[in-house]
Design a protein around this motif. Sequence first.
Motif, short mmCIF file in Angstrom:
data_model
loop_
_atom_site.label_atom_id
_atom_site.label_comp_id
_atom_site.label_asym_id
_atom_site.label_seq_id
_atom_site.Cartn_x
_atom_site.Cartn_y
_atom_site.Cartn_z
N SER A 33 0.82 -1.22 0.00
CA SER A 33 0.00 0.00 0.00
C SER A 33 0.85 1.26 0.00
O SER A 33 0.29 2.37 -0.09
CB SER A 33 -0.91 0.01 1.24
N ALA A 34 2.19 1.11 0.09
CA ALA A 34 3.10 2.26 0.07
C ALA A 34 4.16 2.10 -1.02
O ALA A 34 5.28 2.60 -0.88
CB ALA A 34 3.77 2.43 1.43
N THR A 35 3.81 1.41 -2.09
CA THR A 35 4.76 1.21 -3.19
C THR A 35 5.22 2.54 -3.75
O THR A 35 4.40 3.38 -4.15
CB THR A 35 4.11 0.38 -4.30
N PRO A 36 6.54 2.78 -3.80
CA PRO A 36 7.03 4.07 -4.28
C PRO A 36 6.93 4.20 -5.79
O PRO A 36 6.85 3.20 -6.52
CB PRO A 36 8.49 4.07 -3.82
N VAL A 37 6.97 5.43 -6.27
CA VAL A 37 6.94 5.70 -7.70
C VAL A 37 8.36 5.68 -8.28
O VAL A 37 8.54 5.52 -9.49
CB VAL A 37 6.26 7.04 -8.00
N ALA A 38 9.36 5.87 -7.43
CA ALA A 38 10.76 5.86 -7.87
C ALA A 38 11.63 5.43 -6.70
O ALA A 38 11.26 5.61 -5.53
CB ALA A 38 11.19 7.24 -8.38
N ALA A 39 12.77 4.83 -7.03
CA ALA A 39 13.71 4.38 -6.00
C ALA A 39 15.12 4.41 -6.57
O ALA A 39 15.33 4.16 -7.76
CB ALA A 39 13.36 2.98 -5.51
N GLU A 40 16.07 4.69 -5.68
CA GLU A 40 17.44 4.87 -6.14
C GLU A 40 18.41 4.48 -5.04
O GLU A 40 18.15 4.71 -3.85
CB GLU A 40 17.65 6.33 -6.54
N GLU A 41 19.52 3.91 -5.44
CA GLU A 41 20.58 3.54 -4.50
C GLU A 41 21.66 4.60 -4.51
O GLU A 41 22.13 5.02 -5.57
CB GLU A 41 21.18 2.18 -4.88
N GLY A 42 22.07 5.05 -3.31
CA GLY A 42 23.16 6.02 -3.21
C GLY A 42 22.68 7.46 -3.30
O GLY A 42 21.50 7.75 -3.55
N LEU A 43 23.64 8.38 -3.10
CA LEU A 43 23.35 9.81 -3.13
C LEU A 43 23.85 10.50 -4.39
O LEU A 43 23.38 11.59 -4.73
CB LEU A 43 24.01 10.49 -1.92
N THR A 44 24.78 9.88 -5.09
CA THR A 44 25.45 10.57 -6.20
C THR A 44 24.76 10.41 -7.54
O THR A 44 24.95 11.23 -8.44
CB THR A 44 26.88 10.04 -6.34
#
Length: 560
Positions: free
Chosen positions: A75-86
């Motif tokens: 119910s909280a599936t994200p629209v985008a996801a990413e590993e790291g800060l750079t």
Amino acid sequence: MKIVTWNINGIRTFKGGIKKALESLDADIICLQETKVTRDLLNEKTAIIEGYNSFFSFSRGRSGYSGVATFCRDSATPVAAEEGLTGLLTSHDGAVGCYGDQNDFEDEELQSLDNEGRAVITQHKVRCEDREETLTVVNVYCPRADPEKPERRIFKLRFCKLLQIRTEALLGAGSHVIVLGDINTSHKQIDHCDPDEIDNFEENPGRKWLNSFLVGESEEEEEEKDDKEDEDEEYRLESQMAGRKFVDMFRYFHPTREGAFTCWSTLTGARQTNYGTRIDYIFADQALAKTQFLETDIMPEVEGSDHCPVWAHLSCALLPSPRCPPLCTRYMPEFAGRQQKLSRFLVKVDQQTPSDSKDPLPGSQESREICENIKPIEGTPSCAKRKAGAPELHGTKGKKSKMSNSSLNPQGSLLAFFKPRSNPADPLCSAASEKNEDSAPTLVTVDKPQPITDRPASIQGVGSTSGREAASRVRGSGQKEDSNSGEAGAQASHGFWRTVLRGPPQPPVCKAHEEPCVLRTVKKAGPNLGRQFFVCARPQGHASNPEARCNFFAWVDKGK
């Protein structure tokens, strides 16, 4: 919605499994730090949890080190996801974006800042009252500034600076931002169990960075800000830019609570006396903090790690995305069925064995050895039959001859080393062999009689009762003669081993509690490495706490 952060100190240490731990936290978004798992060690039971979508960041330089993971309910599936800060670790179309100005960093430095698996970013759609907005959750595990390693202190500050650049870029793009995780720095003196023991507490670089990242909460700071806004137009503009700064949500709701710690030393048992620090946080931008947060608190009652969880409730509702971002672990080739696993090559395959190759290979454990391990008798129906054409075995019954070991079984059984050896010249052994020919041999050692020059003929009779009695008398007399020398030898041997194998030294009693101390060993590199010492056995605590460890200390003398 509910969000939780927790440094778990190893994702594979949960006794009941990760699914049970997630359900006990009962949150929509769960951010974990220090997972201590690399991609090659991540198994399907940990990566694929029913009802959740998981996103991992792994350390690429060390195994069993660092690592973060974010678990989002369906119910909280994200629209985008990413590993790291750079952004250097992103090679898919589901990235969050908004990296800010990174010109102050070299490419090699940016790569090193993301190589330790310290950040996962997920972006969600939320409904705040009657409008839909974007919320970005930054799950971070900040480096520890080791005072003995100056390069790690610089690494931590550079990581924090990069974190600030990224979050400010996300705010500038119109997204709400929550930064949460293990920051590895206690902000104020109220967040530390014993700040007086730390030199230049306020001068710590990590605390200085937190002061620039967070909005001041004290009344004095608020009054000073209001006075400056009335007097200086330029400061008013700076104050508007400060609206992008973040709020420590625990202190927002509990500004004066003392003893609210989230991390304790397990080596000293400091959790028992609440002798810890608060280094796990939930930060939120000011607009989100003032309009959507309902409550934030810590969970010191939850065990399983040297940290405890921190949770927050928000009034906004999460809007699940119809499609999970590509970073989700369920899309990894090893879990999506697109890559062969090593376990598939290790599955036992049943094959028809040719009739002419039924004999075991040389050196393998034959059925005779297996039978012997169960019941050490040769010739019983449970033992394997001899090969056709093999020479008949001769020797004492109940024992395997040298021919059997060399011709049929080059490698003997371990049990053979525990059997009494037969001596054909010893009548006692021969008599015992005849007596027990129909029963299993027992593991009894027969003392060999002392040699004599004129041995009576009656003793030489194999089956003679008088011969056995005479041999017993001879053996008994020999034992009596050597009894004194045997006792002296045993005492000398005992004294020798006492001098060579000394046990641990007796613990002294501490003066404050009059309780036995515990033995410790110095593991820190230096002149005292490996040296042992005694300290009070009670858990570490504040000096004013009478139930805590006293200051007793004593080195162990190397000569004792």
